[in-house]
Scaffold this motif. Structure first.
Motif, PDB file in Angstrom:
ATOM      1  N   ALA A   1       0.885  -1.341  -0.112  1.00 52.73           N
ATOM      2  CA  ALA A   1      -0.326   0.059  -0.399  1.00 52.73           C
ATOM      3  C   ALA A   1       1.181   1.303  -0.216  1.00 52.73           C
ATOM      4  O   ALA A   1       0.104   2.458  -0.572  1.00 52.73           O
ATOM      5  N   GLU A   2       2.500   1.003   0.026  1.00 54.16           N
ATOM      6  CA  GLU A   2       2.957   2.032   0.195  1.00 54.16           C
ATOM      7  C   GLU A   2       4.146   2.820  -0.420  1.00 54.16           C
ATOM      8  O   GLU A   2       4.594   3.431  -1.049  1.00 54.16           O
TER       9      GLU A   2
ATOM     10  N   VAL B   1       5.345   2.731  -4.609  1.00 47.72           N
ATOM     11  CA  VAL B   1       5.072   3.998  -5.459  1.00 47.72           C
ATOM     12  C   VAL B   1       6.185   3.852  -6.730  1.00 47.72           C
ATOM     13  O   VAL B   1       6.864   3.134  -6.585  1.00 47.72           O
ATOM     14  N   GLU B   2       5.536   4.379  -8.006  1.00 46.20           N
ATOM     15  CA  GLU B   2       6.202   3.666  -8.966  1.00 46.20           C
ATOM     16  C   GLU B   2       6.594   2.396  -9.257  1.00 46.20           C
ATOM     17  O   GLU B   2       6.293   1.948  -9.284  1.00 46.20           O
ATOM     18  N   LYS B   3       8.360   2.951  -9.569  1.00 47.77           N
ATOM     19  CA  LYS B   3       9.088   1.406  -9.345  1.00 47.77           C
ATOM     20  C   LYS B   3       8.818  -0.056  -8.604  1.00 47.77           C
ATOM     21  O   LYS B   3       8.218  -1.039  -8.934  1.00 47.77           O
ATOM     22  N   THR B   4       8.363   0.707  -7.772  1.00 47.95           N
ATOM     23  CA  THR B   4       8.443   0.031  -6.512  1.00 47.95           C
ATOM     24  C   THR B   4       7.181  -1.370  -6.734  1.00 47.95           C
ATOM     25  O   THR B   4       7.115  -2.813  -6.704  1.00 47.95           O
ATOM     26  N   ALA B   5       6.355   0.069  -6.956  1.00 49.09           N
ATOM     27  CA  ALA B   5       4.577  -1.075  -6.868  1.00 49.09           C
ATOM     28  C   ALA B   5       4.204  -1.244  -8.258  1.00 49.09           C
ATOM     29  O   ALA B   5       3.791  -2.482  -8.524  1.00 49.09           O
ATOM     30  N   ARG B   6       4.917  -1.217  -9.355  1.00 53.11           N
ATOM     31  CA  ARG B   6       4.812  -2.008 -10.361  1.00 53.11           C
ATOM     32  C   ARG B   6       5.628  -3.189 -10.173  1.00 53.11           C
ATOM     33  O   ARG B   6       5.131  -3.999 -10.553  1.00 53.11           O
ATOM     34  N   THR B   7       6.838  -3.488  -9.877  1.00 49.66           N
ATOM     35  CA  THR B   7       7.632  -4.623  -9.745  1.00 49.66           C
ATOM     36  C   THR B   7       7.035  -5.641  -8.477  1.00 49.66           C
ATOM     37  O   THR B   7       6.302  -6.507  -9.286  1.00 49.66           O
ATOM     38  N   TYR B   8       6.425  -4.884  -7.516  1.00 48.44           N
ATOM     39  CA  TYR B   8       5.553  -5.462  -6.623  1.00 48.44           C
ATOM     40  C   TYR B   8       3.935  -6.452  -7.803  1.00 48.44           C
ATOM     41  O   TYR B   8       3.753  -7.538  -7.399  1.00 48.44           O
ATOM     42  N   GLU B   9       3.377  -5.304  -8.706  1.00 50.99           N
ATOM     43  CA  GLU B   9       2.957  -5.835  -9.015  1.00 50.99           C
ATOM     44  C   GLU B   9       2.856  -7.265 -10.754  1.00 50.99           C
ATOM     45  O   GLU B   9       2.230  -8.698 -10.204  1.00 50.99           O
ATOM     46  N   ARG B  10       3.975  -6.784 -10.524  1.00 51.12           N
ATOM     47  CA  ARG B  10       4.412  -8.197 -11.537  1.00 51.12           C
ATOM     48  C   ARG B  10       5.171  -9.194 -10.834  1.00 51.12           C
ATOM     49  O   ARG B  10       4.866 -10.941 -11.706  1.00 51.12           O
ATOM     50  N   VAL B  11       5.325  -9.120  -9.876  1.00 46.48           N
ATOM     51  CA  VAL B  11       6.319 -10.568  -8.903  1.00 46.48           C
ATOM     52  C   VAL B  11       4.559 -11.366  -8.208  1.00 46.48           C
ATOM     53  O   VAL B  11       4.294 -12.478  -8.534  1.00 46.48           O
ATOM     54  N   CYS B  12       2.964 -10.387  -8.494  1.00 49.39           N
ATOM     55  CA  CYS B  12       1.782 -11.346  -8.118  1.00 49.39           C
ATOM     56  C   CYS B  12       1.813 -11.721  -9.480  1.00 49.39           C
ATOM     57  O   CYS B  12       1.091 -13.067  -8.958  1.00 49.39           O
TER      58      CYS B  12
END
Length: 208
Positions: free
Chosen positions: A10-11, A13-24
């Motif tokens: 939830a915290e 942003v940007e590249k990290t958020a996109r990478t989290y999505e790709r992990v899932c």
């Protein structure tokens, strides 16, 4: 308590958020696995680990996906990282491995640890006096599981490299090649192990 707190999705942003999505997406999960949240505090490390993980751990090439899972499991368990060892235990089960097979893989890795300790000592002892002495260590486990010899040798190569046992690595590489294991599969075994050891080391350093 962790020295470095994980970064919740939830915290991010940007590249990290996109990478989290790709992990899932890669793992087919709704939530980001715990280790990736820890890596999220350093976006460059998270990205490096994810790309390497995708290519060398959960993908397939000369080394199939199931063998990569076994290698990763043995490496993470041997390194004492429960969070990743548990992850790969569940992954192995989802790929059809039984509890007995998982236990056997860990037993092979543990037996190899014994031999690594012995032969590494002989290699660095600074004398050849021990070369003529009997090893004297029983290791029927290597031939007493349901795995084929090639799989056993790949586990042994990964753990021997992890333990920096030069004679063990060279001996197991030779045996694997004699069994017909491709050089590319041997290299991918080490790449898989290397990726997971990087992930494990960060978790330990971060106190996760």
């Amino acid at each position: 308590m962790s020295r470095i707190a994980p970064l919740p999705a939830a915290e991010a942003v940007e590249k990290t958020a996109r990478t989290y999505e790709r992990v899932c997406e890669l793992l087919g999960t709704e939530s980001v696995p715990e280790p990736f949240l820890a890596y999220g505090r350093v976006p460059a490390f998270l990205q490096d680990f994810f790309m390497n993980f995708k290519k060398f751990v959960v993908g397939s090439g000369a080394l199939d996906e199931q063998k990569r899972t076994l290698i990763a499991l043995c490496v993470c368990a041997s390194a004492g990282c429960d969070v990743w060892a548990n992850f790969f235990t569940e992954r192995a089960k989802s790929q059809g491995f039984s509890d007995e097979q998982i236990a056997e893989a860990l037993a092979v890795a543990s037996t190899n640890y014994m031999y690594n300790t012995f032969f590494k000592f002989r290699d660095i002892a600074g004398t050849d006096v021990f070369e003529g002495m009997s090893v004297g260590l029983r290791a029927h486990t290597f031939h007493g599981t349901g795995f084929d010899d090639a799989t056993v040798e790949l586990i042994n190569i990964a753990i021997s490299d992890m333990n920096a046992c030069k004679p063990c690595v060279s001996g197991h590489v030779k045996k694997a090649r004699d069994l017909g294991v491709k050089d590319e599969a041997i290299l991918e075994t080490i790449q898989c192990a290397a990726v997971m050891l990087a992930g494990v080391q960060y978790l330990k350093a971060a106190g996760v």
